[in-house]
Design an enzyme around this catalytic site. Structure first.
Site, PDB file in Angstrom:
ATOM      1  N   ALA A 134       0.838  -1.200   0.000  1.00  0.00           N
ATOM      2  CA  ALA A 134       0.000   0.000   0.000  1.00  0.00           C
ATOM      3  C   ALA A 134       0.868   1.244   0.000  1.00  0.00           C
ATOM      4  O   ALA A 134       1.993   1.226   0.501  1.00  0.00           O
ATOM      5  CB  ALA A 134      -0.931   0.009   1.218  1.00  0.00           C
ATOM      6  N   ASP A 135       0.338   2.316  -0.564  1.00  0.00           N
ATOM      7  CA  ASP A 135       1.029   3.598  -0.537  1.00  0.00           C
ATOM      8  C   ASP A 135       0.038   4.716  -0.775  1.00  0.00           C
ATOM      9  O   ASP A 135      -1.088   4.479  -1.212  1.00  0.00           O
ATOM     10  CB  ASP A 135       2.149   3.652  -1.578  1.00  0.00           C
ATOM     11  CG  ASP A 135       3.293   4.548  -1.114  1.00  0.00           C
ATOM     12  OD1 ASP A 135       3.098   5.782  -1.090  1.00  0.00           O
ATOM     13  OD2 ASP A 135       4.353   4.026  -0.760  1.00  0.00           O
TER      14      ASP A 135
END
Length: 214
Positions: A90-91
């Site tokens: 995730a980012d």
């Protein structure tokens, strides 16, 4: 993996005994979101050159959502995991009036970022990617919009004194689960996505793959 002290050998009642779930992050907020949903996860930080990835995406004229996906994908790929394990990368990217904002290097930069964002609406592009054995099985981007109020300089000084270095790991210089909530007048979109992980879409994807109960 053998010797991994983070791996707890038990089955959660809502989660299949296998495969294990690996979060490609040391983010306390992301881990807390998954664990609060009753998932058993192992956290491993992914070593990727985020700056180089963002530069490449800029050169390819990718937008902030596409760039967030590339970062999440790179983190998932770079994370070691047992065969068959589900790896979640995730980012987040932050954009305001076409400008991208990175995590601040220090509190002086954080102050500049917050002054720029003050009184405006900005968007968080929160991407999540799911991989198994190096193959991408699912991806999603949520784009909540946050309206930052026109706070005073004296409030900003007090806020930075209270939060200190804790906000240097946050792309928007705030922790919504903490004093950062005082920066905003209105929020539109998924609260979990603001914290770093679009949780409901991710849970749907895990159910679809029979990793948690339907």
């Amino acid at each position: 993996m053998p010797g991994d002290s983070n791996l707890v050998l038990k089955t959660h009642p809502l989660q299949a005994e296998s495969p294990p779930i690996v979060l490609a992050s040391r983010s306390a907020a992301r881990r807390a979101l998954l664990e609060s949903a009753g998932l058993l996860v192992t956290c491993r930080a992914a070593e990727v050159d985020e700056h180089a990835i963002r530069q490449h995406c800029r050169a390819q004229e990718m937008d902030a959502s596409q760039t967030a996906l590339e970062l999440a994908r790179a983190k998932a790929r770079a994370t070691r995991a047992d065969p068959g394990a589900v790896v979640i990368g995730a980012d987040q990217m932050l954009s305001c009036a076409g400008e991208w904002f990175d995590k601040p290097e220090n509190l002086s930069v954080a102050r500049c970022h917050l002054r720029t964002l003050r009184g405006k609406a900005h968007m968080l592009h929160t991407a999540v990617v799911m991989m198994r054995d190096g193959r991408e099985t699912w991806r999603h981007v949520a784009c909540p919009v946050l309206h930052m109020r026109a706070f005073s300089d004296s409030f900003l000084d007090r806020y930075l004194a209270i939060e200190g270095d804790a906000i240097l790991s946050c792309v928007g210089c705030y922790r919504l689960e903490g004093p950062g909530i005082h920066l905003f007048s209105r929020i539109e979109g998924d609260h979990a996505a603001i914290l770093g992980l679009p949780l409901l879409p991710l849970l749907d994807a895990l159910r679809a793959d029979n990793i948690i109960m339907r």
